[in-house]
Motif scaffolding. Structure first.
Motif, PDB file in Angstrom:
ATOM      1  N   ALA A   1      11.785   7.155 -26.157  1.00 21.30           N
ATOM      2  CA  ALA A   1      11.902   6.644 -27.522  1.00 21.30           C
ATOM      3  C   ALA A   1      10.728   7.165 -28.344  1.00 21.30           C
ATOM      4  O   ALA A   1       9.571   7.038 -27.945  1.00 21.30           O
ATOM      5  N   LEU A   2      11.024   7.752 -29.510  1.00 22.37           N
ATOM      6  CA  LEU A   2      10.012   8.370 -30.367  1.00 22.37           C
ATOM      7  C   LEU A   2      10.107   7.812 -31.779  1.00 22.37           C
ATOM      8  O   LEU A   2      11.065   7.112 -32.130  1.00 22.37           O
ATOM      9  N   GLN A   3       9.069   8.129 -32.571  1.00 22.10           N
ATOM     10  CA  GLN A   3       9.018   7.779 -33.988  1.00 22.10           C
ATOM     11  C   GLN A   3       9.277   6.293 -34.219  1.00 22.10           C
ATOM     12  O   GLN A   3      10.126   5.900 -35.029  1.00 22.10           O
ATOM     13  N   ALA A   4       8.547   5.477 -33.496  1.00 24.35           N
ATOM     14  CA  ALA A   4       8.637   4.018 -33.652  1.00 24.35           C
ATOM     15  C   ALA A   4      10.062   3.506 -33.423  1.00 24.35           C
ATOM     16  O   ALA A   4      10.529   2.580 -34.076  1.00 24.35           O
ATOM     17  N   GLY A   5      10.765   4.117 -32.491  1.00 24.14           N
ATOM     18  CA  GLY A   5      12.111   3.667 -32.158  1.00 24.14           C
ATOM     19  C   GLY A   5      13.197   4.203 -33.068  1.00 24.14           C
ATOM     20  O   GLY A   5      14.337   3.756 -32.988  1.00 24.14           O
ATOM     21  N   ARG A   6      12.902   5.192 -33.917  1.00 19.96           N
ATOM     22  CA  ARG A   6      13.912   5.767 -34.791  1.00 19.96           C
ATOM     23  C   ARG A   6      14.555   7.015 -34.193  1.00 19.96           C
ATOM     24  O   ARG A   6      15.431   7.610 -34.807  1.00 19.96           O
ATOM     25  N   GLU A   7      14.105   7.437 -33.008  1.00 16.38           N
ATOM     26  CA  GLU A   7      14.719   8.579 -32.328  1.00 16.38           C
ATOM     27  C   GLU A   7      14.581   8.373 -30.827  1.00 16.38           C
ATOM     28  O   GLU A   7      13.571   7.853 -30.347  1.00 16.38           O
ATOM     29  N   VAL A   8      15.600   8.779 -30.093  1.00 16.02           N
ATOM     30  CA  VAL A   8      15.546   8.748 -28.639  1.00 16.02           C
ATOM     31  C   VAL A   8      16.000  10.122 -28.143  1.00 16.02           C
ATOM     32  O   VAL A   8      17.039  10.640 -28.572  1.00 16.02           O
ATOM     33  N   ARG A   9      15.190  10.709 -27.268  1.00 13.10           N
ATOM     34  CA  ARG A   9      15.518  12.016 -26.699  1.00 13.10           C
ATOM     35  C   ARG A   9      15.921  11.817 -25.246  1.00 13.10           C
ATOM     36  O   ARG A   9      15.176  11.224 -24.468  1.00 13.10           O
ATOM     37  N   VAL A  10      17.094  12.330 -24.922  1.00  6.66           N
ATOM     38  CA  VAL A  10      17.690  12.122 -23.603  1.00  6.66           C
ATOM     39  C   VAL A  10      17.766  13.468 -22.895  1.00  6.66           C
ATOM     40  O   VAL A  10      18.382  14.412 -23.407  1.00  6.66           O
ATOM     41  N   VAL A  11      17.146  13.562 -21.729  1.00  9.50           N
ATOM     42  CA  VAL A  11      17.175  14.776 -20.912  1.00  9.50           C
ATOM     43  C   VAL A  11      18.245  14.584 -19.844  1.00  9.50           C
ATOM     44  O   VAL A  11      18.208  13.603 -19.093  1.00  9.50           O
ATOM     45  N   VAL A  12      19.215  15.526 -19.778  1.00  9.82           N
ATOM     46  CA  VAL A  12      20.326  15.384 -18.843  1.00  9.82           C
ATOM     47  C   VAL A  12      20.250  16.490 -17.794  1.00  9.82           C
ATOM     48  O   VAL A  12      19.584  17.511 -17.976  1.00  9.82           O
ATOM     49  N   THR A  13      20.938  16.276 -16.681  1.00 10.63           N
ATOM     50  CA  THR A  13      21.017  17.263 -15.608  1.00 10.63           C
ATOM     51  C   THR A  13      22.074  18.307 -15.975  1.00 10.63           C
ATOM     52  O   THR A  13      23.253  17.953 -16.150  1.00 10.63           O
ATOM     53  N   PRO A  14      21.715  19.580 -16.111  1.00  8.72           N
ATOM     54  CA  PRO A  14      22.691  20.587 -16.584  1.00  8.72           C
ATOM     55  C   PRO A  14      23.846  20.784 -15.620  1.00  8.72           C
ATOM     56  O   PRO A  14      24.940  21.164 -16.038  1.00  8.72           O
ATOM     57  N   GLU A  15      23.633  20.543 -14.311  1.00  3.48           N
ATOM     58  CA  GLU A  15      24.729  20.718 -13.346  1.00  3.48           C
ATOM     59  C   GLU A  15      25.791  19.636 -13.509  1.00  3.48           C
ATOM     60  O   GLU A  15      26.954  19.830 -13.149  1.00  3.48           O
ATOM     61  N   LYS A  16      25.415  18.461 -14.051  1.00  5.74           N
ATOM     62  CA  LYS A  16      26.355  17.349 -14.187  1.00  5.74           C
ATOM     63  C   LYS A  16      26.948  17.236 -15.592  1.00  5.74           C
ATOM     64  O   LYS A  16      28.062  16.731 -15.754  1.00  5.74           O
ATOM     65  N   ILE A  17      26.207  17.661 -16.588  1.00  8.14           N
ATOM     66  CA  ILE A  17      26.650  17.539 -17.985  1.00  8.14           C
ATOM     67  C   ILE A  17      26.762  18.939 -18.583  1.00  8.14           C
ATOM     68  O   ILE A  17      25.771  19.672 -18.639  1.00  8.14           O
ATOM     69  N   SER A  18      27.976  19.299 -19.037  1.00  9.75           N
ATOM     70  CA  SER A  18      28.170  20.606 -19.670  1.00  9.75           C
ATOM     71  C   SER A  18      27.741  20.528 -21.139  1.00  9.75           C
ATOM     72  O   SER A  18      27.400  19.462 -21.659  1.00  9.75           O
ATOM     73  N   GLU A  19      27.803  21.677 -21.804  1.00  9.28           N
ATOM     74  CA  GLU A  19      27.378  21.723 -23.200  1.00  9.28           C
ATOM     75  C   GLU A  19      28.298  20.880 -24.081  1.00  9.28           C
ATOM     76  O   GLU A  19      27.848  20.194 -25.004  1.00  9.28           O
ATOM     77  N   GLY A  20      29.601  20.935 -23.819  1.00 10.90           N
ATOM     78  CA  GLY A  20      30.541  20.118 -24.585  1.00 10.90           C
ATOM     79  C   GLY A  20      30.393  18.644 -24.280  1.00 10.90           C
ATOM     80  O   GLY A  20      30.485  17.790 -25.170  1.00 10.90           O
TER      81      GLY A  20
END
Length: 519
Positions: A462-481
């Protein structure tokens, strides 16, 4: 006179009568003879004239008969000519129909021949199809034997693969469309919101409601309590608040859910402390006086808000409820000031969008009116406010917008969506509200927890005092679409489960790393 004279006179009269009769008879006879002559003469003339007319009529009749005979003969010749033409055309049509009939007979025979040929081809195709089905069945059996998979399992694998491909392609398409729509919407919304904020740029205030009354010394606590607590009981009875006297030096605390009563108690306590005369009679008299002053101040504040926004036709009861918001705070933001800001934002943006500016201001000013009595009536302040406006005969679209400004009721017009945006705009601008550190950390933890619940998520921040959340995903499990669909799902869950001012940006980070070791 002698009788003979009488006889002479009588005879003279009688003779005169006879002579007159004879003369009259002669005259009548002469007249009759003359009339008979005249009649005979007229009769002869009429007979001659009749003979003349009869001769002329015969001549005219003969000429007319001749003329009609000529016309009839001419018409008869024309009709015979037309009949001959019709007969000729009918004969030609009959010959044409006979030729068409002969042609259709030939075509019919040709079609019958082609139909027989098609039947033969259909039989051959059916035989060929049966042979192909048998061949395919044999090949499928051979493939099942070689691949060691039955037909149902192979079908499920194929469907799963197609499903993943379609999901990936749809995700990419959705991402492109959303990105394009987002860019256009953000550009226009930034322009409108910037214009609205520029038009209404009030100071950032940090007003805080407080129930703590400072005392000049600790001795004043005893005077406030009074002998056997009679003064503090009189204070609580007159104002309807709870007065808390604890170990805090030189301070007392006023506790009450009603902000108006709390204000009355605050002013009463300050005046009693300043005056120094504290006893039940003085408390009751001063409490009534201050309550009247606060009530006048409440109506004056509501009336000023109505005049400031320029709306008309507001009932005195609604004005009084608006004034009560002057003493109500939400996250340290004054609710009446917040309502005025929202009304200004509503009016400015409605004018930009071509909506009714006065109606928009009315909705903005009334949207939190339920907070004036939410400590007395059960339910959310949005629903309470809608009920209050309904009792005072407000317009249906105004009531609907007030009820829907927190999403509790499904929006049905642009005003319903606009009030939600303007309410958030006033509440989330810098300095408008403050929150405790505990609530702030709890919101950040909840935000990260929601993102962690989805499959394929490796980590989130969680960034910017809770106004943004950045989620890192596993590329083998989640495709670009699928990453685009994941961002959408996280946003929907955040909107459903969390309360927050403004908006929260969800960013999905997917990267592919190729690692090799040189030996």
């Amino acid at each position: 006179m002698d009788l003979n004279w009488y006889w002479y006179i009588g005879l003279g009269v009688l003779g005169g009568g006879v002579v007159g009769w004879v003369i009259n008879a002669a005259v009548q006879k002469a007249r009759k003879s003359s009339a008979e002559v005249l009649i005979n003469k007229m009769r002869e003339e009429a007979s001659k004239e009749a003979e003349h007319i009869q001769r002329e009529a015969k001549v005219t009749a003969k000429s007319e008969i001749l003329k009609l005979r000529e016309e009839c003969e001419h018409e008869l010749k024309e009709r015979r000519r037309e009949q001959q033409n019709v007969e000729k055309r009918l004969s030609q049509r009959e010959e044409a129909l006979e030729r068409k009939n002969d042609s259709l007979d030939g075509k019919l025979k040709n079609l019958e021949r082609q139909e027989k040929e098609i039947e033969l081809l259909r039989e051959r195709l059916n035989n060929r199809e049966n042979e192909l089905q048998q061949s395919i069945s044999k090949q499928i059996d051979e493939l099942e034997r070689v691949a060691q998979l039955d037909r149902e399992t192979a079908r499920q694998m194929l469907l799963e693969k197609l499903k993943n491909e379609v999901k990936n392609e749809s995700g990419l398409l959705v991402r492109d469309l959303l990105e394009e729509a987002k860019q256009k919407a953000e550009k226009e919304s930034r322009r409108i919101l910037t214009y609205a904020i520029q038009r209404y740029a009030s100071d950032c205030t940090y007003e805080r409601t407080t129930a703590t009354i400072p005392l000049p010394n600790d001795e004043m606590k005893g005077r406030i309590i009074g002998r056997e607590g009679r003064n503090i009981r009189a204070l609580e009875a007159a104002t309807g608040v709870n007065i808390l006297i604890d170990d805090t030096p030189e301070a007392v605390v006023i506790s009450c859910f009603d902000p108006v009563r709390k204000e009355v108690a605050r002013q009463l306590m300050e005046r009693l402390i300043g005056d120094g005369r504290i006893h039940p009679t003085r408390i009751e008299e001063l409490a009534k006086k201050i309550a009247k002053e606060v009530e006048d101040d409440v109506y004056s504040a509501g009336e000023s808000a109505v005049l400031e926004t320029g709306i008309q036709g507001v009932s005195p009861q609604v004005i009084k409820l608006l004034g009560r918001l002057k003493f109500r705070y939400s996250f340290s933001q004054n609710v009446l000031q917040h309502s005025l800001e929202t009304a200004y934002f509503m009016g400015i943006i409605a004018a930009e969008l071509g909506l009714d500016e006065q109606k928009a201001k009315r909705i903005g000013l009334f949207h939190d009116i339920g907070k004036a009595v939410d400590h007395e009536v059960e339910g959310s302040h949005a629903q309470i406010g809608a009920d209050i406006l309904r009792k005072h005969n407000e317009a249906k679209d105004v009531i609907q917008a007030v009820a829907a400004h927190h999403g509790e009721v499904e929006p049905v017009s642009l005003y319903d969506v606009l009030i939600n945006a303007c309410d958030t705009l006033s509440a989330s601008r810098p300095g408008a509200r403050s929150e405790t550190t505990e609530l702030y950390l709890k919101r950040l933890e909840q935000l990260e927890s929601i993102a962690h619940d989805f499959a394929g998520v490796e980590s989130c921040f969680a960034l910017q005092a809770g106004r943004e959340v950045r989620v890192v995903v596993t590329p083998e499990k989640i495709s670009e679409g699928e990453a685009q669909m994941l961002a959408k799902d996280i946003c929907q869950r955040i909107e459903k489960e969390m309360n927050y001012p403004g908006q929260i940006k969800v960013t999905i980070i997917r990267e592919t790393r190729s690692v090799e070791y040189a030996k």
